[in-house]
Design an enzyme around this catalytic site. Structure first.
Site, PDB file in Angstrom:
ATOM      1  N   HIS A  61      33.028   3.248 -24.506  1.00 37.22           N
ATOM      2  CA  HIS A  61      33.277   2.422 -25.703  1.00 37.22           C
ATOM      3  C   HIS A  61      32.637   1.042 -25.534  1.00 37.22           C
ATOM      4  O   HIS A  61      31.927   0.571 -26.417  1.00 37.22           O
ATOM      5  CB  HIS A  61      34.783   2.285 -25.955  1.00 37.22           C
ATOM      6  CG  HIS A  61      35.161   1.197 -26.930  1.00 37.22           C
ATOM      7  ND1 HIS A  61      34.968   1.309 -28.293  1.00 37.22           N
ATOM      8  CD2 HIS A  61      35.685  -0.035 -26.742  1.00 37.22           C
ATOM      9  CE1 HIS A  61      35.374   0.198 -28.883  1.00 37.22           C
ATOM     10  NE2 HIS A  61      35.818  -0.645 -27.967  1.00 37.22           N
ATOM     11  N   ASP A  90       3.615  -9.061 -40.101  1.00 36.87           N
ATOM     12  CA  ASP A  90       4.361  -8.081 -39.310  1.00 36.87           C
ATOM     13  C   ASP A  90       4.790  -8.767 -38.019  1.00 36.87           C
ATOM     14  O   ASP A  90       4.591  -9.958 -37.846  1.00 36.87           O
ATOM     15  CB  ASP A  90       3.498  -6.837 -38.997  1.00 36.87           C
ATOM     16  CG  ASP A  90       4.373  -5.600 -38.739  1.00 36.87           C
ATOM     17  OD1 ASP A  90       5.285  -5.686 -37.903  1.00 36.87           O
ATOM     18  OD2 ASP A  90       4.141  -4.566 -39.393  1.00 36.87           O
ATOM     19  N   TRP A 126      32.948  -1.056 -18.355  1.00 35.77           N
ATOM     20  CA  TRP A 126      31.549  -1.397 -18.614  1.00 35.77           C
ATOM     21  C   TRP A 126      31.035  -2.422 -17.605  1.00 35.77           C
ATOM     22  O   TRP A 126      29.830  -2.580 -17.433  1.00 35.77           O
ATOM     23  CB  TRP A 126      31.360  -1.911 -20.048  1.00 35.77           C
ATOM     24  CG  TRP A 126      31.627  -3.374 -20.233  1.00 35.77           C
ATOM     25  CD1 TRP A 126      32.831  -3.963 -20.427  1.00 35.77           C
ATOM     26  CD2 TRP A 126      30.654  -4.438 -20.259  1.00 35.77           C
ATOM     27  NE1 TRP A 126      32.688  -5.316 -20.547  1.00 35.77           N
ATOM     28  CE2 TRP A 126      31.359  -5.644 -20.449  1.00 35.77           C
ATOM     29  CE3 TRP A 126      29.264  -4.491 -20.128  1.00 35.77           C
ATOM     30  CZ2 TRP A 126      30.726  -6.878 -20.516  1.00 35.77           C
ATOM     31  CZ3 TRP A 126      28.646  -5.738 -20.188  1.00 35.77           C
ATOM     32  CH2 TRP A 126      29.377  -6.912 -20.385  1.00 35.77           C
ATOM     33  N   SER A 154      13.786  -1.991 -23.083  1.00 35.56           N
ATOM     34  CA  SER A 154      13.696  -2.126 -24.538  1.00 35.56           C
ATOM     35  C   SER A 154      14.012  -3.558 -24.984  1.00 35.56           C
ATOM     36  O   SER A 154      13.291  -4.151 -25.781  1.00 35.56           O
ATOM     37  CB  SER A 154      14.666  -1.143 -25.191  1.00 35.56           C
ATOM     38  OG  SER A 154      14.875  -1.475 -26.530  1.00 35.56           O
ATOM     39  N   SER A 155      15.109  -4.122 -24.436  1.00 35.31           N
ATOM     40  CA  SER A 155      15.522  -5.467 -24.841  1.00 35.31           C
ATOM     41  C   SER A 155      14.476  -6.505 -24.475  1.00 35.31           C
ATOM     42  O   SER A 155      14.178  -7.413 -25.265  1.00 35.31           O
ATOM     43  CB  SER A 155      16.828  -5.856 -24.155  1.00 35.31           C
ATOM     44  OG  SER A 155      17.879  -5.124 -24.683  1.00 35.31           O
ATOM     45  N   HIS A 238      27.386 -13.373 -18.742  1.00 34.78           N
ATOM     46  CA  HIS A 238      27.781 -14.420 -19.664  1.00 34.78           C
ATOM     47  C   HIS A 238      26.698 -14.773 -20.670  1.00 34.78           C
ATOM     48  O   HIS A 238      26.989 -14.865 -21.857  1.00 34.78           O
ATOM     49  CB  HIS A 238      28.367 -15.653 -18.989  1.00 34.78           C
ATOM     50  CG  HIS A 238      29.236 -16.351 -19.989  1.00 34.78           C
ATOM     51  ND1 HIS A 238      30.511 -15.931 -20.281  1.00 34.78           N
ATOM     52  CD2 HIS A 238      28.947 -17.323 -20.878  1.00 34.78           C
ATOM     53  CE1 HIS A 238      30.975 -16.639 -21.292  1.00 34.78           C
ATOM     54  NE2 HIS A 238      30.070 -17.495 -21.669  1.00 34.78           N
ATOM     55  N   GLU A 240      24.715 -12.717 -21.782  1.00 38.54           N
ATOM     56  CA  GLU A 240      24.819 -11.543 -22.667  1.00 38.54           C
ATOM     57  C   GLU A 240      25.816 -11.789 -23.797  1.00 38.54           C
ATOM     58  O   GLU A 240      25.577 -11.417 -24.950  1.00 38.54           O
ATOM     59  CB  GLU A 240      25.239 -10.324 -21.834  1.00 38.54           C
ATOM     60  CG  GLU A 240      25.626  -9.091 -22.622  1.00 38.54           C
ATOM     61  CD  GLU A 240      24.468  -8.437 -23.360  1.00 38.54           C
ATOM     62  OE1 GLU A 240      23.308  -8.705 -22.974  1.00 38.54           O
ATOM     63  OE2 GLU A 240      24.716  -7.686 -24.309  1.00 38.54           O
ATOM     64  N   TYR A 242      26.468 -14.526 -25.201  1.00 40.19           N
ATOM     65  CA  TYR A 242      25.859 -15.392 -26.225  1.00 40.19           C
ATOM     66  C   TYR A 242      24.698 -14.706 -26.918  1.00 40.19           C
ATOM     67  O   TYR A 242      24.391 -15.025 -28.067  1.00 40.19           O
ATOM     68  CB  TYR A 242      25.476 -16.737 -25.610  1.00 40.19           C
ATOM     69  CG  TYR A 242      26.733 -17.502 -25.290  1.00 40.19           C
ATOM     70  CD1 TYR A 242      27.427 -18.140 -26.305  1.00 40.19           C
ATOM     71  CD2 TYR A 242      27.280 -17.493 -24.025  1.00 40.19           C
ATOM     72  CE1 TYR A 242      28.623 -18.774 -26.059  1.00 40.19           C
ATOM     73  CE2 TYR A 242      28.481 -18.125 -23.758  1.00 40.19           C
ATOM     74  CZ  TYR A 242      29.145 -18.766 -24.778  1.00 40.19           C
ATOM     75  OH  TYR A 242      30.338 -19.379 -24.532  1.00 40.19           O
ATOM     76  N   SER A 253      24.617 -19.297 -40.846  1.00 35.54           N
ATOM     77  CA  SER A 253      23.972 -20.530 -41.311  1.00 35.54           C
ATOM     78  C   SER A 253      23.036 -20.276 -42.493  1.00 35.54           C
ATOM     79  O   SER A 253      22.607 -21.216 -43.155  1.00 35.54           O
ATOM     80  CB  SER A 253      23.199 -21.186 -40.161  1.00 35.54           C
ATOM     81  OG  SER A 253      24.075 -21.443 -39.088  1.00 35.54           O
ATOM     82  N   HIS A 287      33.630 -18.152 -14.469  1.00 37.48           N
ATOM     83  CA  HIS A 287      34.945 -18.170 -15.144  1.00 37.48           C
ATOM     84  C   HIS A 287      35.459 -16.756 -15.399  1.00 37.48           C
ATOM     85  O   HIS A 287      36.611 -16.588 -15.785  1.00 37.48           O
ATOM     86  CB  HIS A 287      34.926 -19.027 -16.421  1.00 37.48           C
ATOM     87  CG  HIS A 287      34.138 -18.481 -17.563  1.00 37.48           C
ATOM     88  ND1 HIS A 287      33.445 -19.269 -18.442  1.00 37.48           N
ATOM     89  CD2 HIS A 287      33.932 -17.216 -17.988  1.00 37.48           C
ATOM     90  CE1 HIS A 287      32.860 -18.516 -19.351  1.00 37.48           C
ATOM     91  NE2 HIS A 287      33.127 -17.278 -19.102  1.00 37.48           N
ATOM     92  N   HIS A 288      34.621 -15.746 -15.176  1.00 40.24           N
ATOM     93  CA  HIS A 288      35.109 -14.369 -15.229  1.00 40.24           C
ATOM     94  C   HIS A 288      35.758 -13.966 -13.907  1.00 40.24           C
ATOM     95  O   HIS A 288      36.247 -12.858 -13.767  1.00 40.24           O
ATOM     96  CB  HIS A 288      33.959 -13.407 -15.524  1.00 40.24           C
ATOM     97  CG  HIS A 288      33.318 -13.641 -16.860  1.00 40.24           C
ATOM     98  ND1 HIS A 288      33.733 -13.020 -18.009  1.00 40.24           N
ATOM     99  CD2 HIS A 288      32.298 -14.455 -17.233  1.00 40.24           C
ATOM    100  CE1 HIS A 288      32.989 -13.422 -19.038  1.00 40.24           C
ATOM    101  NE2 HIS A 288      32.116 -14.292 -18.590  1.00 40.24           N
ATOM    102  N   THR A 313      29.945 -25.581 -29.751  1.00 43.96           N
ATOM    103  CA  THR A 313      30.520 -24.572 -30.652  1.00 43.96           C
ATOM    104  C   THR A 313      31.307 -25.260 -31.761  1.00 43.96           C
ATOM    105  O   THR A 313      31.234 -24.869 -32.930  1.00 43.96           O
ATOM    106  CB  THR A 313      31.428 -23.609 -29.873  1.00 43.96           C
ATOM    107  OG1 THR A 313      30.740 -23.185 -28.685  1.00 43.96           O
ATOM    108  CG2 THR A 313      31.766 -22.386 -30.691  1.00 43.96           C
ATOM    109  N   LYS A 316      29.074 -26.589 -34.464  1.00 41.68           N
ATOM    110  CA  LYS A 316      28.637 -25.572 -35.416  1.00 41.68           C
ATOM    111  C   LYS A 316      29.702 -25.316 -36.482  1.00 41.68           C
ATOM    112  O   LYS A 316      29.406 -25.294 -37.671  1.00 41.68           O
ATOM    113  CB  LYS A 316      28.294 -24.258 -34.687  1.00 41.68           C
ATOM    114  CG  LYS A 316      27.154 -24.422 -33.691  1.00 41.68           C
ATOM    115  CD  LYS A 316      26.461 -23.114 -33.400  1.00 41.68           C
ATOM    116  CE  LYS A 316      25.650 -22.642 -34.562  1.00 41.68           C
ATOM    117  NZ  LYS A 316      24.384 -23.343 -34.747  1.00 41.68           N
ATOM    118  N   ARG A 435      44.994  -5.024 -18.908  1.00 42.90           N
ATOM    119  CA  ARG A 435      44.051  -4.233 -19.680  1.00 42.90           C
ATOM    120  C   ARG A 435      43.700  -2.963 -18.907  1.00 42.90           C
ATOM    121  O   ARG A 435      44.062  -2.821 -17.745  1.00 42.90           O
ATOM    122  CB  ARG A 435      42.795  -5.050 -19.973  1.00 42.90           C
ATOM    123  CG  ARG A 435      42.055  -5.485 -18.735  1.00 42.90           C
ATOM    124  CD  ARG A 435      40.980  -6.505 -19.037  1.00 42.90           C
ATOM    125  NE  ARG A 435      39.834  -5.887 -19.686  1.00 42.90           N
ATOM    126  CZ  ARG A 435      38.580  -6.343 -19.592  1.00 42.90           C
ATOM    127  NH1 ARG A 435      38.335  -7.429 -18.887  1.00 42.90           N
ATOM    128  NH2 ARG A 435      37.602  -5.744 -20.212  1.00 42.90           N
TER     129      ARG A 435
END
Lengths: 505, 372
Positions: A61, A90, A126, A154-155, A238, A240, A242, A253, A287-288, A313, A316, A435
């Site tokens: 998931h 293009d 994950w 790919s990314s 991290h 990732e 963002y 925006s 921080h993780h 943040t 924004k 969790r």
């Protein structure tokens, strides 16, 4: 339908469409897994799945939603909209573009095929923490590693293409500081991808070596270090996070000024804020890992850098609100999702701020409070921006307006259900529910029941979305070039539907 | 018994109180910011809508406004960081402890070792399979009971050394305000000082494999003299696997163990073996003995369980490196080990007819692991 057209296409609109179809498919498969997870959690005790199967479902998931639903959706939107927004014929590298996309169906086929292998799918979350993944993972872990390599390739190619397009193919007169914010947000995101994805590729390669080639990068018994895995993973992980939200900031925006009939407030600061968030995303990874026993002074530094993210943040959010203020607002479906995004993403930001406070994080870490937090920033954050963007640009893509009544139904059901699903998870986490468990003590029953009911409504509501999109593709009220009363930008100067080739020189 | 508890526990230690206070402070700051931001937003949504005839203004930038709403949050954050840093430095300071307990995470149980007095035991989930699989009604303490809780004195600074034997676990008791990852190869330090006698519950917080949900923690905090009595009770003659303080029910055999030299009959061994197997081994190898291959191999008809006896004893006693198969020589008594191996060799159609005696186990232990 001509299969070859889609296989060999180098057209940015075709490829954008392919990305969006893939994303939708993965979203529904990942969503189905979420339903099964919530089904098991409806009541305490093991009802439908063995713990091992449950762990596989949460793992896949997570991977599907992150790499299959959210990221390809943003790349799809980038493919469709960036050339239109900057007046390019293009993407800069059309063949690379084709390849970037067509790797993905193979990667996800490999990933999903693990369910049918001996030992079944990866079951360690994950985040793939060693040594659970390296020493105790099922044989299919190797397929996961291959799939992640493909996703990474790919990314990275996609990101290179986006940077090349934005830097080289802007129409004369469009300076960087005149670009739409969606384009800015993607330019910065693309750099994050190029910097972060290779780290992930390195980590999974080290996993592969630990599993098969006798190294012990992450095994203490061989001189390695399980915590190093987490450092490397989150150094990717991290940024990732963002990568999955910055393009969404860009979409919002675009939408808020259109439906407020007022120019975006603080354009320059919005660009600076995105760039600052991107920079900070590389210096907050630990921080993780506050409960892993890392040095107390490291904890303090990472606490400060993490809290600092609240400043850009906040800028924004304030600027979006200031854009609405004294505007002339209407509330079509894209705007509704954008407004819900501003509220609910901010709530996710607040819980993020709470999680940054290290002593409090000792209680929150690895609980449902964290699950609530990242679903607020990823579902009501990233996903809401994607849905808003799809409604916003669908008339441009198809030449037809979507059904507004169905759109409103989709919005209200989603907005209510998403809170029913994820808000009680804050309470569960604070009350002490960890969790990634298929079974829980009786004290957690009530809120789990509510969350499950919410999840099923949330899942069902997305079928309205799917139906609405299909009906819009097949017909509907004809859309003008401008589509919205107060839309601004080059994409609204081409006819609707946008012709196969635009801005040709 | 619907439970609508929505907030963090205040807990029973100075640190858990500090954390609770920090948590509430940040929460109210967030609420205040939310009221202001959402207030302005909803004011605009209500009053500045086209249907009410609102005409849009033309302002779209203001340096001073931007600087103001950059600097004010920065100041708020700084004010939040100060108390957070103070609490953190205090909670990470493990100096001057009165007592040290080493906590080792295993798949899927905890081991507690009191370094000051040599008491050492495992603490297993004690909720029966029947409740987990909904075959019997769940009791109020569902997934909240262990066979042998951690016993601690109140008003003492207790240092925990936390590590793991296999995957990463995390030892978490919310009321103590203590969560510490248990990482193989690391010995992490944390501490607590419990102010109130009582029973406190927690569980493993880090995904550690299949039975992550079934690693409950129970801590019993008692006055120092009661604790001293418990220590003496533990150290005088009573076998470690029998709980001395038993406020929770226990699965450990309550009868005194047979004298070491005594031969046990197959009729004695099989029921004890079945009980031990279902309590300890079945979490991986399943009650049917079919396991979950390839990670958790089947014992039914397996090469080890129907092959040479010394190899089988060796595997159970010393485990297998690099797999989830642990060494059980210190986790179970000789009687239990003999019984469980006898059971494995005669259950599910593994009709080897072999009977293993506690003395065989003793001899195998003395000989040490066989070469691979």
């Amino acid at each position: 339908m001509n299969i070859k057209r889609w296989l060999f296409t180098t057209n940015h609109k075709d490829i954008g469409t392919l990305y969006l179809i893939l994303s939708g498919t993965m979203f529904f498969i990942g969503g189905m897994l979420a339903m099964l997870i919530r089904l098991e959690l409806f009541h305490p005790g093991l009802q439908y799945f063995q713990p091992n199967t449950y762990n596989q479902m949460i793992t896949i998931h997570g991977l599907l939603m992150i790499f299959g639903a959210i990221m390809p959706a943003f790349v799809g939107l980038a493919n469709w909209m960036i050339p239109l927004m900057i007046g390019a014929p293009d993407m800069a590298l059309p063949r690379l573009n084709n390849w970037s996309f067509w790797i993905l169906p193979f990667a996800f086929s490999i990933l999903l095929s693990t369910f049918f292998m001996a030992g079944e799918a990866p079951n360690f979350g994950w985040t793939m923490y060693a040594p659970l993944s390296t020493q105790f993972g099922p044989p299919s872990t190797d397929f996961l590693i291959v799939a992640i390599h493909l996703l990474g390739i790919s990314s990275i190619m996609g990101a290179i293409n986006i940077i090349a397009t934005i830097l080289n193919l802007r129409t004369p007169g469009m300076t960087l500081m005149k670009m739409p914010l969606f384009v800015w947000s993607w330019l910065i995101t693309a750099f994050l991808l190029i910097l972060a994805m290779p780290i992930l590729a390195g980590v999974v390669t080290m996993m592969l070596f630990d599993r098969h080639f006798g190294t012990s990068f992450f095994t203490a018994a061989g001189g390695g270090d399980p915590v190093m895995f987490q450092h490397l993973f989150w150094f990717f992980g991290h940024p990732e996070v963002y990568i999955m939200i910055l393009p969404g900031f860009g979409i919002i925006s675009e939408i808020i000024p259109t439906f407020s009939r007022k120019k975006l407030f603080g354009y320059t600061f919005m660009v600076i804020a995105i760039a600052s968030i991107a920079f900070l995303s590389f210096i907050v990874w630990a921080h993780h890992m506050f409960t892993t026993g890392i040095n107390v002074y490291a904890q303090i530094v990472f606490m400060y850098t993490t809290m600092l993210i609240a400043v850009p943040t906040g800028i924004k959010v304030f600027n979006w609100v200031a854009t609405m203020f004294r505007g002339s607002m209407t509330f079509e479906t894209p705007m509704l999702f954008a407004l819900a995004f501003v509220c609910l993403f901010t709530i996710g930001g607040f819980s993020g701020l709470m999680l940054a406070i290290v002593p409090a994080d000792y209680q929150y870490q690895d609980t449902y409070f964290v699950v609530a937090h990242f679903h607020y920033v990823l579902v009501t954050g990233a996903l809401f921006t994607i849905i808003a963007g799809v409604y916003y640009w669908l008339p441009k893509w198809t030449g037809h307006y979507y059904n507004e009544t169905l759109g409103q139904w989709h919005f209200w059901l989603t907005a209510i259900a998403v809170n029913l699903t994820f808000f009680p998870m804050h309470f569960l986490g604070l009350a002490g529910m960890p969790r990634r468990i298929p079974d829980y003590a009786l004290q957690f029953t009530a809120f789990n029941e509510i969350a499950t009911i919410g999840a099923f409504i949330l899942g069902a509501a997305q079928l309205i979305f799917l139906y609405n999109i299909i009906m819009t593709i097949r017909g509907g009220k004809h859309a003008s070039a401008k589509v919205w009363e107060s839309s601004h930008g080059l994409e609204w100067t081409v006819p609707s539907p946008a012709p196969h080739h635009t801005f040709q020189t | 018994m619907t439970n609508w508890n929505i907030n963090l526990t205040q807990g029973v230690t100075p640190v858990s109180h500090d954390i609770y206070d920090l948590h509430m402070t940040i929460f109210w700051i967030c609420v205040a910011i939310a009221i202001i931001v959402f207030g302005v937003m909803f004011y605009a949504i209500i009053h500045h809508r086209k249907s009410k005839g609102a005409k849009s203004a033309h302002f779209h930038e203001n340096l001073w406004v931007e600087l103001t709403w950059s600097i004010i949050p920065f100041i708020i954050l700084t004010l939040m960081a100060i108390p957070a840093t103070k609490v953190l430095l205090h909670m990470r300071n493990t100096e001057h402890s009165d007592l040290t307990v080493k906590i080792t995470g295993f798949q899927w149980k905890w081991q507690y070792e009191y370094l000051d007095n040599g008491i050492k035991f495992f603490s297993n989930n004690n909720t029966p399979f029947d409740q987990i699989y909904n075959k019997s009604p769940k009791t109020a303490d569902y997934l909240r009971v262990v066979d042998k809780p951690l016993v601690l004195p109140i008003h003492k600074k207790i240092r925990f050394l936390v590590t793991s034997n296999d995957a990463i676990h995390s030892w978490w008791v919310p009321d103590l305000g203590t969560k510490q990852d248990a990482i193989p190869g690391y010995i992490n330090e944390t501490w607590t000082r419990i102010n109130k006698p009582g029973t406190y519950h927690g569980q493993c917080a880090e995904l550690c494999g299949m039975n992550h949900a079934y690693m409950p923690i129970v801590v019993i905090a008692m006055a120092e003299k009661d604790y001293e009595a418990w220590v003496i009770q533990q150290k005088t003659g009573i076998i470690p696997s029998t709980p001395a303080v038993a406020p929770v029910k226990t699965t450990a055999p309550t009868a005194a163990p047979p004298a070491p030299a005594q031969k046990m009959t197959k009729e004695q061994l099989m029921p004890l073996g079945e009980k031990t197997f279902n309590g300890i081994c079945a979490v991986c190898h399943q009650q049917t003995g079919e396991g979950m291959p390839p990670t958790y191999p089947a014992l039914k008809g397996s090469k080890i369980a129907t092959g040479q006896l010394p190899q089988h004893i060796n595997r159970v006693l010393f485990g297998k490196m690099g797999t989830a198969m642990q060494s059980f020589k210190d986790q179970l008594s000789d009687e239990e080990l003999a019984a469980v191996i006898t059971y494995e060799r005669n259950a599910w159609g593994n009709n080897t007819g072999d009977v293993v005696q506690p003395d065989d186990i003793k001899a195998a232990k003395a000989k040490g692991p066989l070469p691979e």
